[in-house]
Design an enzyme around this catalytic site. Structure first.
Site, PDB file in Angstrom:
ATOM      1  N   HIS A 132       0.823  -1.206   0.000  1.00  0.00           N
ATOM      2  CA  HIS A 132       0.000   0.000   0.000  1.00  0.00           C
ATOM      3  C   HIS A 132       0.861   1.262   0.000  1.00  0.00           C
ATOM      4  O   HIS A 132       2.089   1.210   0.044  1.00  0.00           O
ATOM      5  CB  HIS A 132      -0.954  -0.010   1.204  1.00  0.00           C
ATOM      6  N   CYS A 148       3.553  -4.842   6.669  1.00  0.00           N
ATOM      7  CA  CYS A 148       3.098  -4.521   5.315  1.00  0.00           C
ATOM      8  C   CYS A 148       4.204  -3.867   4.493  1.00  0.00           C
ATOM      9  O   CYS A 148       5.234  -3.447   5.027  1.00  0.00           O
ATOM     10  CB  CYS A 148       1.881  -3.602   5.373  1.00  0.00           C
TER      11      CYS A 148
END
Length: 240
Positions: A132, A148
């Site tokens: 992301h 992440c």
């Protein structure tokens, strides 16, 4: 670093003599923009953790794009393995994991400047993890997340348009890569960020023996490259 689509560590490794907080005005530096491709099945997305870099392979046109990334801290490392992209979301809401809700004082963060996911999210088949954007671009090229994979806002926008649901994602751990060009042998060495390689020289020797090129390597140049960890391809070919 961001002006040249590099991460923080890319510049720091290549210029260890320059104070990153007080760089001398008018100092000329070299921008390190050459990489050895990871020795893996080159399809879809490949993320090399020690390199803090993502590769996107276009097999139909035999090309590759690469982006700097931010990854998980030592206490919450980015997991290695094979995954796929299962969902693409623009302007995602972050549903905060229970372990972090006390820290943020809420259960979710809507789209906007406070959202650490940024404007785009590519959810992986390991449900708690995603590729992301970020609302803190200074974290690219560092260990900053809870596992992440973060990209600069402009990079995740490009990547979001370039990949589809079902794209394979391989997360690997290769701090030392061997490459070949023009009959020369190159090594690219990155710091062992997660302390996975207890003996870098032995690790490298096994690679060289696998390629059957041990006798063609200058050992002094090899050891120097392993010690310096400059993060760029270094010619270690033995003089004939």
């Amino acid at each position: 670093a961001r002006n040249f689509d590099l991460g923080y560590l890319d510049i720091i490794l290549f210029h260890p003599d320059i104070d990153p907080w007080l760089p001398p005005p008018s100092k000329k530096i070299v921008i390190p923009t050459a990489w050895i491709l990871p020795a893996v099945d080159k399809k879809g997305i490949v993320i090399n953790v020690p390199e803090l870099r993502l590769y996107l392979f276009f097999n139909d046109i035999h090309m590759v794009k690469t982006y700097p990334i931010g990854l998980g801290v030592l206490e919450a490392p980015t997991p290695f393995g094979s995954y796929t992209i299962v969902e693409k979301t623009k302007n995602p809401t972050w549903n905060i994991p229970a372990s972090l809700q006390e820290k943020y004082g809420r259960t979710s963060i809507p789209p906007g400047p406070e959202n650490p996911l940024g404007d785009y999210r590519l959810r992986l088949s390991r449900h708690d993890y995603a590729i992301h954007g970020t609302n803190k671009p200074w974290g690219i090229g560092r260990l900053v997340s809870h596992g992440c994979i973060r990209l600069y806002p402009e990079d995740i926008e490009a990547l979001f348009l370039e990949v589809e649901v079902g794209t394979p994602v391989e997360i690997i751990y290769k701090p030392i890569k061997i490459g070949f060009k023009g009959g020369r042998i190159f090594i690219e060495v990155h710091p062992d960020l997660y302390n996975e390689i207890p003996d870098p020289l032995l690790y490298t020797a096994k690679k060289l023996f696998t390629y059957r090129i041990w006798k063609e390597v200058d050992l002094d140049l090899l050891v120097q490259a392993l010690e310096e960890q400059r993060g760029v391809p270094i010619d270690i070919t033995r003089k004939k």
